[in-house]
Design a protein around this motif. Structure first.
Motif, PDB file in Angstrom:
ATOM      1  N   UNK A 151      -8.088  62.374   6.634  1.00  0.00           N
ATOM      2  CA  UNK A 151      -8.369  61.361   5.649  1.00  0.00           C
ATOM      3  C   UNK A 151      -7.768  60.016   6.035  1.00  0.00           C
ATOM      4  N   UNK A 152      -6.652  60.044   6.677  1.00  0.00           N
ATOM      5  CA  UNK A 152      -5.959  58.801   6.998  1.00  0.00           C
ATOM      6  C   UNK A 152      -6.316  58.262   8.374  1.00  0.00           C
ATOM      7  N   UNK A 153      -7.193  58.941   9.078  1.00  0.00           N
ATOM      8  CA  UNK A 153      -7.493  58.541  10.449  1.00  0.00           C
ATOM      9  C   UNK A 153      -8.110  57.150  10.524  1.00  0.00           C
ATOM     10  N   UNK A 176       2.797  58.317   8.527  1.00  0.00           N
ATOM     11  CA  UNK A 176       2.331  57.364   7.526  1.00  0.00           C
ATOM     12  C   UNK A 176       3.497  56.574   6.943  1.00  0.00           C
ATOM     13  N   UNK A 177       4.574  57.256   6.628  1.00  0.00           N
ATOM     14  CA  UNK A 177       5.743  56.564   6.081  1.00  0.00           C
ATOM     15  C   UNK A 177       6.345  55.605   7.108  1.00  0.00           C
ATOM     16  N   UNK A 178       6.334  55.990   8.360  1.00  0.00           N
ATOM     17  CA  UNK A 178       6.834  55.108   9.412  1.00  0.00           C
ATOM     18  C   UNK A 178       6.006  53.841   9.503  1.00  0.00           C
ATOM     19  N   UNK A 179       4.681  53.975   9.436  1.00  0.00           N
ATOM     20  CA  UNK A 179       3.795  52.801   9.488  1.00  0.00           C
ATOM     21  C   UNK A 179       4.007  51.926   8.257  1.00  0.00           C
ATOM     22  N   UNK A 232       2.133  81.216  12.443  1.00  0.00           N
ATOM     23  CA  UNK A 232       0.804  81.484  11.902  1.00  0.00           C
ATOM     24  C   UNK A 232       0.089  80.164  11.635  1.00  0.00           C
ATOM     25  N   UNK A 233      -1.202  80.250  11.391  1.00  0.00           N
ATOM     26  CA  UNK A 233      -1.999  79.039  11.201  1.00  0.00           C
ATOM     27  C   UNK A 233      -1.599  78.283   9.939  1.00  0.00           C
ATOM     28  N   UNK A 234      -1.128  78.975   8.935  1.00  0.00           N
ATOM     29  CA  UNK A 234      -0.694  78.303   7.701  1.00  0.00           C
ATOM     30  C   UNK A 234       0.532  77.434   7.983  1.00  0.00           C
ATOM     31  N   UNK A 235       1.470  77.947   8.742  1.00  0.00           N
ATOM     32  CA  UNK A 235       2.654  77.168   9.080  1.00  0.00           C
ATOM     33  C   UNK A 235       2.317  75.999  10.009  1.00  0.00           C
ATOM     34  N   UNK A 236       1.359  76.211  10.902  1.00  0.00           N
ATOM     35  CA  UNK A 236       0.939  75.121  11.781  1.00  0.00           C
ATOM     36  C   UNK A 236       0.309  73.992  10.977  1.00  0.00           C
ATOM     37  N   UNK A 237      -0.550  74.341  10.027  1.00  0.00           N
ATOM     38  CA  UNK A 237      -1.187  73.331   9.196  1.00  0.00           C
ATOM     39  C   UNK A 237      -0.160  72.583   8.357  1.00  0.00           C
ATOM     40  N   UNK A 291       2.978  72.108   9.102  1.00  0.00           N
ATOM     41  CA  UNK A 291       3.761  71.254  10.003  1.00  0.00           C
ATOM     42  C   UNK A 291       2.978  70.007  10.393  1.00  0.00           C
ATOM     43  N   UNK A 292       1.692  70.144  10.641  1.00  0.00           N
ATOM     44  CA  UNK A 292       0.868  68.979  10.985  1.00  0.00           C
ATOM     45  C   UNK A 292       0.792  68.015   9.809  1.00  0.00           C
ATOM     46  N   UNK A 293       0.643  68.537   8.602  1.00  0.00           N
ATOM     47  CA  UNK A 293       0.642  67.661   7.425  1.00  0.00           C
ATOM     48  C   UNK A 293       1.977  66.948   7.262  1.00  0.00           C
ATOM     49  N   UNK A 294       3.061  67.641   7.496  1.00  0.00           N
ATOM     50  CA  UNK A 294       4.377  67.010   7.383  1.00  0.00           C
ATOM     51  C   UNK A 294       4.547  65.910   8.431  1.00  0.00           C
TER      52      UNK A 294
END
Length: 71
Positions: free
Chosen positions: A1-3, A62-65, A46-51, A53-56
């Protein structure tokens, strides 16, 4: 969404070489994604943890920008 918003912010200061900057931006995104997948695959998450982590990491970027733009 933020891309789209992130890309426009990244290209804002490259008025005369936006095509080159856009290609470098896309390349870095693909390399970063590949490295994340490699790292998470190596860790055996697992894929849930990967997702999650990517969101985090996305929220951190985003906060850095935003904090950089505010100062």
């Amino acid at each position: 969404m933020l891309s789209g918003a992130a890309t426009s912010l990244a290209l804002e200061s490259f008025e005369y070489c936006a095509g080159l900057a856009s290609s470098i931006d896309g390349f870095m995104r693909m390399v970063g994604g590949g490295l994340l997948v490699l790292l998470f695959g190596y860790l055996g998450l697992s894929s849930v943890y990967m997702l999650a982590a990517v969101y985090m990491l996305s929220i951190f970027a985003l906060m850095l920008v935003l904090f950089t733009k505010l100062n």
